[in-house]
Scaffold this motif. Sequence first.
Motif, PDB file in Angstrom:
ATOM      1  N   ILE A 201      -0.671  -8.621 -13.640  1.00 16.36           N
ATOM      2  CA  ILE A 201      -1.263  -9.533 -12.663  1.00 16.36           C
ATOM      3  C   ILE A 201      -2.093  -8.800 -11.613  1.00 16.36           C
ATOM      4  O   ILE A 201      -3.164  -9.260 -11.228  1.00 16.36           O
ATOM      5  CB  ILE A 201      -0.151 -10.375 -12.000  1.00 16.36           C
ATOM      6  CG1 ILE A 201       0.519 -11.263 -13.053  1.00 16.36           C
ATOM      7  CG2 ILE A 201      -0.714 -11.238 -10.862  1.00 16.36           C
ATOM      8  CD1 ILE A 201       1.735 -12.018 -12.561  1.00 16.36           C
ATOM      9  N   PHE A 202      -1.604  -7.651 -11.163  1.00 14.33           N
ATOM     10  CA  PHE A 202      -2.324  -6.883 -10.138  1.00 14.33           C
ATOM     11  C   PHE A 202      -2.619  -5.474 -10.642  1.00 14.33           C
ATOM     12  O   PHE A 202      -1.736  -4.803 -11.178  1.00 14.33           O
ATOM     13  CB  PHE A 202      -1.500  -6.785  -8.847  1.00 14.33           C
ATOM     14  CG  PHE A 202      -1.294  -8.103  -8.151  1.00 14.33           C
ATOM     15  CD1 PHE A 202      -2.343  -8.731  -7.492  1.00 14.33           C
ATOM     16  CD2 PHE A 202      -0.051  -8.723  -8.155  1.00 14.33           C
ATOM     17  CE1 PHE A 202      -2.157  -9.948  -6.846  1.00 14.33           C
ATOM     18  CE2 PHE A 202       0.150  -9.937  -7.504  1.00 14.33           C
ATOM     19  CZ  PHE A 202      -0.906 -10.555  -6.856  1.00 14.33           C
ATOM     20  N   THR A 203      -3.873  -5.050 -10.462  1.00 14.38           N
ATOM     21  CA  THR A 203      -4.266  -3.701 -10.895  1.00 14.38           C
ATOM     22  C   THR A 203      -4.990  -2.970  -9.756  1.00 14.38           C
ATOM     23  O   THR A 203      -6.170  -2.631  -9.879  1.00 14.38           O
ATOM     24  CB  THR A 203      -5.177  -3.778 -12.129  1.00 14.38           C
ATOM     25  OG1 THR A 203      -6.305  -4.635 -11.819  1.00 14.38           O
ATOM     26  CG2 THR A 203      -4.440  -4.335 -13.328  1.00 14.38           C
ATOM     27  N   PRO A 204      -4.288  -2.728  -8.637  1.00 16.13           N
ATOM     28  CA  PRO A 204      -4.932  -2.010  -7.540  1.00 16.13           C
ATOM     29  C   PRO A 204      -5.212  -0.556  -7.920  1.00 16.13           C
ATOM     30  O   PRO A 204      -4.574   0.001  -8.824  1.00 16.13           O
ATOM     31  CB  PRO A 204      -3.900  -2.098  -6.408  1.00 16.13           C
ATOM     32  CG  PRO A 204      -2.593  -2.243  -7.106  1.00 16.13           C
ATOM     33  CD  PRO A 204      -2.878  -3.046  -8.340  1.00 16.13           C
ATOM     34  N   ALA A 205      -6.147   0.035  -7.217  1.00 12.04           N
ATOM     35  CA  ALA A 205      -6.519   1.424  -7.495  1.00 12.04           C
ATOM     36  C   ALA A 205      -5.404   2.380  -7.076  1.00 12.04           C
ATOM     37  O   ALA A 205      -4.616   2.081  -6.176  1.00 12.04           O
ATOM     38  CB  ALA A 205      -7.812   1.771  -6.752  1.00 12.04           C
TER      39      ALA A 205
ATOM     40  N   HIS B 213      -1.925   3.238  -5.320  1.00 10.81           N
ATOM     41  CA  HIS B 213      -1.125   2.042  -5.031  1.00 10.81           C
ATOM     42  C   HIS B 213      -0.499   1.507  -6.319  1.00 10.81           C
ATOM     43  O   HIS B 213      -1.077   0.665  -7.008  1.00 10.81           O
ATOM     44  CB  HIS B 213      -2.003   0.984  -4.369  1.00 10.81           C
ATOM     45  CG  HIS B 213      -2.798   1.509  -3.222  1.00 10.81           C
ATOM     46  ND1 HIS B 213      -2.214   1.975  -2.061  1.00 10.81           N
ATOM     47  CD2 HIS B 213      -4.139   1.684  -3.057  1.00 10.81           C
ATOM     48  CE1 HIS B 213      -3.161   2.396  -1.230  1.00 10.81           C
ATOM     49  NE2 HIS B 213      -4.323   2.237  -1.819  1.00 10.81           N
ATOM     50  N   THR B 214       0.682   2.016  -6.648  1.00  5.81           N
ATOM     51  CA  THR B 214       1.336   1.680  -7.918  1.00  5.81           C
ATOM     52  C   THR B 214       2.527   0.744  -7.746  1.00  5.81           C
ATOM     53  O   THR B 214       2.962   0.130  -8.722  1.00  5.81           O
ATOM     54  CB  THR B 214       1.835   2.955  -8.620  1.00  5.81           C
ATOM     55  OG1 THR B 214       2.741   3.654  -7.737  1.00  5.81           O
ATOM     56  CG2 THR B 214       0.652   3.877  -8.956  1.00  5.81           C
TER      57      THR B 214
ATOM     58  N   CYS C 132       7.023  -2.195  -9.597  1.00  3.89           N
ATOM     59  CA  CYS C 132       5.880  -1.490 -10.174  1.00  3.89           C
ATOM     60  C   CYS C 132       4.835  -2.510 -10.621  1.00  3.89           C
ATOM     61  O   CYS C 132       5.146  -3.425 -11.402  1.00  3.89           O
ATOM     62  CB  CYS C 132       6.339  -0.643 -11.350  1.00  3.89           C
ATOM     63  SG  CYS C 132       4.992   0.197 -12.210  1.00  3.89           S
ATOM     64  N   TYR C 133       3.612  -2.382 -10.132  1.00  3.23           N
ATOM     65  CA  TYR C 133       2.571  -3.365 -10.471  1.00  3.23           C
ATOM     66  C   TYR C 133       2.325  -3.434 -11.973  1.00  3.23           C
ATOM     67  O   TYR C 133       2.068  -4.513 -12.520  1.00  3.23           O
ATOM     68  CB  TYR C 133       1.265  -3.017  -9.745  1.00  3.23           C
ATOM     69  CG  TYR C 133       1.355  -3.124  -8.243  1.00  3.23           C
ATOM     70  CD1 TYR C 133       1.885  -4.259  -7.634  1.00  3.23           C
ATOM     71  CD2 TYR C 133       0.918  -2.088  -7.420  1.00  3.23           C
ATOM     72  CE1 TYR C 133       1.972  -4.355  -6.255  1.00  3.23           C
ATOM     73  CE2 TYR C 133       1.000  -2.175  -6.046  1.00  3.23           C
ATOM     74  CZ  TYR C 133       1.530  -3.310  -5.465  1.00  3.23           C
ATOM     75  OH  TYR C 133       1.632  -3.403  -4.104  1.00  3.23           O
TER      76      TYR C 133
ATOM     77  N   SER D 154       0.833  -1.199   0.000  1.00  2.00           N
ATOM     78  CA  SER D 154       0.000   0.000   0.000  1.00  2.00           C
ATOM     79  C   SER D 154       0.872   1.255   0.000  1.00  2.00           C
ATOM     80  O   SER D 154       1.879   1.328   0.703  1.00  2.00           O
ATOM     81  CB  SER D 154      -0.897  -0.001   1.244  1.00  2.00           C
ATOM     82  OG  SER D 154      -1.351   1.299   1.564  1.00  2.00           O
ATOM     83  N   PHE D 155       0.487   2.233  -0.772  1.00  2.00           N
ATOM     84  CA  PHE D 155       1.180   3.527  -0.787  1.00  2.00           C
ATOM     85  C   PHE D 155       1.191   4.144   0.606  1.00  2.00           C
ATOM     86  O   PHE D 155       2.202   4.689   1.047  1.00  2.00           O
ATOM     87  CB  PHE D 155       0.471   4.466  -1.776  1.00  2.00           C
ATOM     88  CG  PHE D 155       0.897   5.901  -1.677  1.00  2.00           C
ATOM     89  CD1 PHE D 155       2.064   6.334  -2.296  1.00  2.00           C
ATOM     90  CD2 PHE D 155       0.146   6.827  -0.957  1.00  2.00           C
ATOM     91  CE1 PHE D 155       2.465   7.664  -2.198  1.00  2.00           C
ATOM     92  CE2 PHE D 155       0.537   8.151  -0.852  1.00  2.00           C
ATOM     93  CZ  PHE D 155       1.702   8.580  -1.477  1.00  2.00           C
TER      94      PHE D 155
END
Length: 222
Positions: A205-209, A212-213, A193-194, A174-175
């Motif tokens: 694989i992961f694309t959080p909002a 959160h990069t 980096c996601y 988490s940022f």
Amino acid sequence: MTASTKDGITIRTMAERDYPIVKSFMQEQFFSGEPLSQSTGEQVHLQNEKESDEYHLSMIREGTCLIAIDENQGGRIVGYVLAGSQYPEDLEKHRRDAEQMEQHAWGRICRLLSKMELEANLFERYGTSKLLYSHMTSVGGSMRGKGLGSRLAATLMEVGRAKGYPLMVAYCTSFYSARQKEALGMQCVHSLCYADYKDDQGRVIFTPAAPHTHARIMVIKL
């Protein structure tokens, strides 16, 4: 450690008897808010549940886990941190365990974390044979923004120093958790980096909002 109370919130060492309520709190507060778990839409708390319980209890037995309770609300849990020892041989164990896990969200998260810890190789980087790993921190929604997460992390540092750990590390997906750790003097020594983390077909694989990069490994010398 001696329990510490401030503004009605007591932080003390977690005991095994605390785990059932901690586990329930974890389901309600941690997995619903942790960016990677949240982005998958899966019931991550049910994945590899038995193995996770065993791992969490092993850390509690080390005396390195903390629980925060609200004395003004009958001792209701408002936060916790699960933490434990790590050694060089754990890197290969984590890699093997992650590879063997199912293709569900928790398996994908564990593979990402294993990749990062192998790349960072903190034991070699810092010339140490053990470190204190801050595995999971969560604060109840009503207490967020009031400094409890920082207080839990600072208290864990004190525990680490008292137990002779040379280093404390946290993997921040988490940022906000990374920013909090940085404010306490922890340094980012490795990040991923996601958007660049993809499967064999080139899919992310992961694309959080946002915001959160990145996943970050945060470290502080104790």
